[in-house]
Design an enzyme around this catalytic site. Structure first.
Site, PDB file in Angstrom:
ATOM      1  N   HIS A 159      -9.666  39.135  -8.679  1.00  0.00           N
ATOM      2  CA  HIS A 159     -11.119  39.177  -8.948  1.00  0.00           C
ATOM      3  C   HIS A 159     -11.431  39.805 -10.306  1.00  0.00           C
ATOM      4  O   HIS A 159     -12.576  39.739 -10.766  1.00  0.00           O
ATOM      5  CB  HIS A 159     -11.853  39.952  -7.856  1.00  0.00           C
ATOM      6  CG  HIS A 159     -11.783  39.307  -6.509  1.00  0.00           C
ATOM      7  ND1 HIS A 159     -12.262  38.034  -6.282  1.00  0.00           N
ATOM      8  CD2 HIS A 159     -11.270  39.726  -5.329  1.00  0.00           C
ATOM      9  CE1 HIS A 159     -12.057  37.709  -5.007  1.00  0.00           C
ATOM     10  NE2 HIS A 159     -11.442  38.726  -4.409  1.00  0.00           N
ATOM     11  N   ASP A 195      -5.180  33.224  -1.721  1.00  0.00           N
ATOM     12  CA  ASP A 195      -5.955  34.281  -1.059  1.00  0.00           C
ATOM     13  C   ASP A 195      -7.208  33.655  -0.418  1.00  0.00           C
ATOM     14  O   ASP A 195      -7.699  32.622  -0.883  1.00  0.00           O
ATOM     15  CB  ASP A 195      -6.370  35.326  -2.106  1.00  0.00           C
ATOM     16  CG  ASP A 195      -7.062  36.533  -1.504  1.00  0.00           C
ATOM     17  OD1 ASP A 195      -6.386  37.564  -1.318  1.00  0.00           O
ATOM     18  OD2 ASP A 195      -8.286  36.457  -1.240  1.00  0.00           O
ATOM     19  N   HIS A 197     -10.156  34.606  -0.662  1.00  0.00           N
ATOM     20  CA  HIS A 197     -11.303  34.685  -1.574  1.00  0.00           C
ATOM     21  C   HIS A 197     -10.999  33.987  -2.892  1.00  0.00           C
ATOM     22  O   HIS A 197      -9.879  34.049  -3.390  1.00  0.00           O
ATOM     23  CB  HIS A 197     -11.660  36.148  -1.836  1.00  0.00           C
ATOM     24  CG  HIS A 197     -11.916  36.930  -0.581  1.00  0.00           C
ATOM     25  ND1 HIS A 197     -10.931  37.658   0.041  1.00  0.00           N
ATOM     26  CD2 HIS A 197     -13.034  37.073   0.165  1.00  0.00           C
ATOM     27  CE1 HIS A 197     -11.430  38.234   1.141  1.00  0.00           C
ATOM     28  NE2 HIS A 197     -12.704  37.894   1.234  1.00  0.00           N
ATOM     29  N   ASP A 312      -4.942  37.131   3.560  1.00  0.00           N
ATOM     30  CA  ASP A 312      -6.170  37.329   4.337  1.00  0.00           C
ATOM     31  C   ASP A 312      -6.690  36.010   4.906  1.00  0.00           C
ATOM     32  O   ASP A 312      -7.765  35.968   5.518  1.00  0.00           O
ATOM     33  CB  ASP A 312      -7.252  38.064   3.524  1.00  0.00           C
ATOM     34  CG  ASP A 312      -7.366  37.574   2.094  1.00  0.00           C
ATOM     35  OD1 ASP A 312      -6.730  36.561   1.735  1.00  0.00           O
ATOM     36  OD2 ASP A 312      -8.107  38.211   1.313  1.00  0.00           O
TER      37      ASP A 312
END
Ligand code: OKP
Ligand code: ZN
Length: 371
Positions: A159, A195, A197, A312
């Site tokens: 991120h 991931d 996200h 995740d």
């Protein structure tokens, strides 16, 4: 598979993040890396070695100098205000506010942060540079001839963009490693982000470049963090047009046959045009998206692959909504090995601390099983 690990990750140990309106203990905490390391050892995946220090230069290849300097000095400035709690931002430079960098650390914290889940602590700088060194040492080993390396990076990185932190990330370990591989002479590097996200930071860093292909399979930002990036119509810009691929999948979902998806993949690639896959997507849909991503990497002619390895996507993850089960991570690793590329895995998310070790180890073991 060789693992690179540093104890310095422990120095990032934030107290709390804002979840559902209340301060909760940080999901991104040292026990995650402890569990992953324990599983790597338990499963006998190979040697675990320490990174060597690479200094600031390779970090500055992907991050802005003013941002790096901010991270280096933020804690000191914060404590000079008489504070000893974690430094968290409390506002953002939203629409129509001025863009000038504030003089005060309080304002700088807001300027350089994407969210309030990424606390700067006494040890953040050391932990973040340590993670970058782990990734860089992994890249170095890859150049040295290893077929695959696991960089046990914590804090995570995907991120973090050129000039901001967020989503528990400070330096974009995977991007720093990909750039290092380029600087070592590889012409084309692919970064695949699995991931849950969207890897907004990595996308940001390589968005206008054609030498680093970026692909991300993630929860649809219409309902999932980071909300403001990760849509399928983000294709890259300028030179980079056509070198960015997002595969947003609906949150929620079931389990069904990914084999069917595998057969359909090539035919279906076109569908990824401008819209997310339909709701009700499941493990099969995830593997379908993976096939589409792998196809793009093969076409691109990558000389190495960097995997932003978040687990995740696991069905028991406390902050995510995909349905992969522990054995599905073996399959994931096997599929990645099919590309037959030198591969660097960089750890990203995964917050079901009990199973995180086996989920990560399964990806690595699955990969190795297709040696
Ligand atoms: C990081 B990674 C505010 C933050 C809300 C952030 C999720 C970050 C995920 N407290 N949640 O991609 O696993
Ligand atoms: Zn994540």
């Amino acid at each position: 598979m060789l693992t690179i690990y540093s104890d310095s990750h422990r120095l990032q140990n934030g107290r709390s993040e804002l979840i559902d309106g209340t301060l909760k203990p940080c999901f991104e905490n040292p026990s995650r890396a402890d569990m992953v390391l324990a599983a790597v050892r338990r499963r006998g995946l190979g040697d675990v070695v320490h990174p060597r220090s690479h200094g600031a230069a390779p970090i500055l290849r992907v991050h802005d100098q003013d941002y790096v300097r901010f991270l280096e000095t933020a804690w000191q400035c914060w404590t000079e205000l008489g504070r000893d709690c974690d430094a968290l931002p409390k506002m953002w430079q939203i629409r129509r506010l001025r863009e000038a960098i504030p003089e005060h650390v309080e304002g700088q914290l807001c300027y350089y942060s994407m969210d309030c889940g990424t606390p700067i602590t006494a040890g953040t700088w050391q932990a973040a540079t340590g993670a970058a060194d782990v990734a860089l040492s992994g890249a170095e080993r890859l150049i040295g001839g290893e077929r695959a390396v696991f960089a046990l990076t914590r804090p995570p990185g995907h991120h973090a963009a050129r000039d901001y932190c967020g989503g528990y990330c400070f330096f974009n370990n995977a991007a720093i490693a990909a750039q290092a591989l380029r600087d070592h002479g590889l012409r084309r590097v692919a970064v695949l982000d699995v991931d849950y996200h969207h890897g907004n930071g990595t996308q940001d860093i390589f968005y206008n470049r054609s030498d680093v292909l970026f692909l991300s399979i993630h929860g649809d930002p219409r309902t999932e963090y980071p909300f403001f990036l990760g849509f399928a119509d983000e294709k890259g810009e300028g030179e980079g047009l056509g070198y960015n691929f997002n595969f947003p999948l609906a949150a929620g979902s079931c389990v069904s046959t990914w084999f069917f998806a595998l057969d359909c993949a090539l035919e279906q690639i076109a569908r990824f045009g401008a819209e997310a896959l339909a709701a009700g997507s499941c493990v099969s849909t995830w593997f379908f998206a993976l096939d589409c991503a792998l196809e793009q990497i093969a076409r691109f002619g990558a000389e190495a692959l960097v995997v932003s390895l978040g687990v995740d996507t696991f069905r028991g993850d406390p902050i995510s909504r995909f349905q992969l089960d522990t054995p599905d991570f073996l399959t994931q690793g096997e599929r990645l090995a099919g590309l037959k590329l030198p591969t660097l895995f960089c750890l990203e998310g995964g917050y079901a601390v009990g199973p995180i070790g086996d989920n990560v180890a399964n990806v690595l073991a699955g990969f190795e099983s297709r040696g």
